[in-house]
Design an enzyme around this catalytic site. Structure first.
Site, PDB file in Angstrom:
ATOM      1  N   LYS A  96       0.939  -1.160   0.118  1.00  0.00           N
ATOM      2  CA  LYS A  96       0.015  -0.011   0.113  1.00  0.00           C
ATOM      3  C   LYS A  96       0.949   1.364   0.015  1.00  0.00           C
ATOM      4  CE  LYS A  96      -2.801   2.553   3.214  1.00  0.00           C
ATOM      5  NZ  LYS A  96      -3.772   2.860   4.139  1.00  0.00           N
ATOM      6  N   GLY A 184     -11.268   6.971   7.016  1.00  0.00           N
ATOM      7  CA  GLY A 184     -12.285   7.875   7.330  1.00  0.00           C
ATOM      8  C   GLY A 184     -13.651   7.229   7.835  1.00  0.00           C
ATOM      9  N   ASN A 205      -9.403   0.885  10.208  1.00  0.00           N
ATOM     10  CA  ASN A 205      -8.846   0.498  10.923  1.00  0.00           C
ATOM     11  C   ASN A 205      -9.405   1.405  12.250  1.00  0.00           C
ATOM     12  OD1 ASN A 205      -6.813   0.126  13.183  1.00  0.00           O
ATOM     13  ND2 ASN A 205      -5.154   1.094  11.906  1.00  0.00           N
ATOM     14  N   THR A 206      -9.374   2.472  12.319  1.00  0.00           N
ATOM     15  CA  THR A 206      -9.534   3.097  13.858  1.00  0.00           C
ATOM     16  C   THR A 206     -10.993   2.876  14.076  1.00  0.00           C
ATOM     17  OG1 THR A 206      -8.282   4.949  12.843  1.00  0.00           O
ATOM     18  CG2 THR A 206      -9.644   5.570  14.696  1.00  0.00           C
TER      19      THR A 206
END
Ligand SMILES: CC(=O)[C@@H](O)[C@H](O)COP(=O)(O)O
Length: 254
Positions: A96, A184, A205-206
């Site tokens: 990535k 996001g 992820n978050t």
């Protein structure tokens, strides 16, 4: 099936590994999400420092495709150096490409991203660039030969969902390689919307690692991505400004 370069995947949910509270929670979340592709920052791996903690140790690598990312790079040269480090250590064929151009928003530098991709494609890697939602840049990357395009829904870690669904749908419409919405995503509804737009996958992820219950959220994201994909394939009804009666007009007189 999600096809990236020579690889096929059942799952369309790609999971980031950076921010989990502990390794056990991370591993449970990964397992329940049924993700097959895991991304992580190469610079967080102890490639030349065995004293650093190694999150890969606690994961059964047989079951996953690793997607190292070049987080931390601000120029094409830095990204290429980080990517080659991962490639040469035998960790992966996929990379990535993340070249950050602005510290506050963590939005990518389009020119450096393009330059890095060009070099890494020449090296023979499977290249997945993290991009903004710029339609022209997505096309230029595609023409270069990247294997997927990964536009941000909104800034990394912001949880603001898809700020510009129109631009994302333009990118999807013209794409000849998979489009994976990366960054996001804040809630399962955001992931579903991304998939309903026609994205081929979602990388997040978050939203999972920062949730009050990361394992439950990982499960929710799995279903959200599946649900959005099914909705896309089923074909939603068109939006109309006026009502259309649900009951037939012929039959019992009122
Ligand atoms: C792990 C990773 O690659 C992230 O930088 C990615 O872009 C996901 O972003 P969110 O944390 O906003 O989901």
């Amino acid at each position: 099936m999600l096809q990236i370069g020579p690889y096929s995947f059942q799952s369309r949910l790609l999971l980031g590994t950076g921010k989990f509270p502990d390794a056990q929670t991370q591993n449970q979340a990964i397992e329940i999400s049924e993700s097959e592709i895991l991304t992580f920052a190469v610079r967080k791996l102890p490639l030349d420092n065995p004293d650093m903690p190694n999150f890969l140790e606690s994961i059964d690598l047989e079951n996953f495709h690793l997607l190292p990312n070049t987080a931390g790079a601000k120029t094409a040269e830095e990204a290429v150096r980080i990517a080659r480090l991962a490639y040469q250590s035998g960790l992966c064929h996929m990379i990535k490409v993340e070249v950050i151009g602005d510290d506050r928003t963590l939005l990518p530098d389009p020119i450096e991203t393009l330059r890095a991709c060009e070099q890494l494609l020449e090296d023979g890697m499977i290249v997945l660039p993290y991009t903004s939602d710029d339609v022209v840049l997505a096309r230029r990357l595609q023409e270069l030969g990247v294997h997927a395009i990964m536009p941000a829904g909104s800034p990394i870690g912001s949880g603001m969902g898809l700020l510009n669904p129109l631009h994302l749908s333009f990118i999807i419409e013209q794409a000849t390689v998979p489009v994976i919405i990366d960054a996001g995503i804040g809630s399962p509804a955001d992931a579903t919307l991304a998939m309903e737009l026609g994205a081929d996958g979602v990388l997040l992820n978050t939203a999972v690692s920062g949730a009050q219950d990361p394992v439950k959220m990982a499960l929710a994201m799995k279903y959200a991505v599946m649900s959005g994909r099914l909705g896309y394939e089923a074909g939603r009804i068109p939006k109309r400004p006026y009502a259309t009666a649900s009951s037939p007009e012929s039959g019992v007189p009122v």
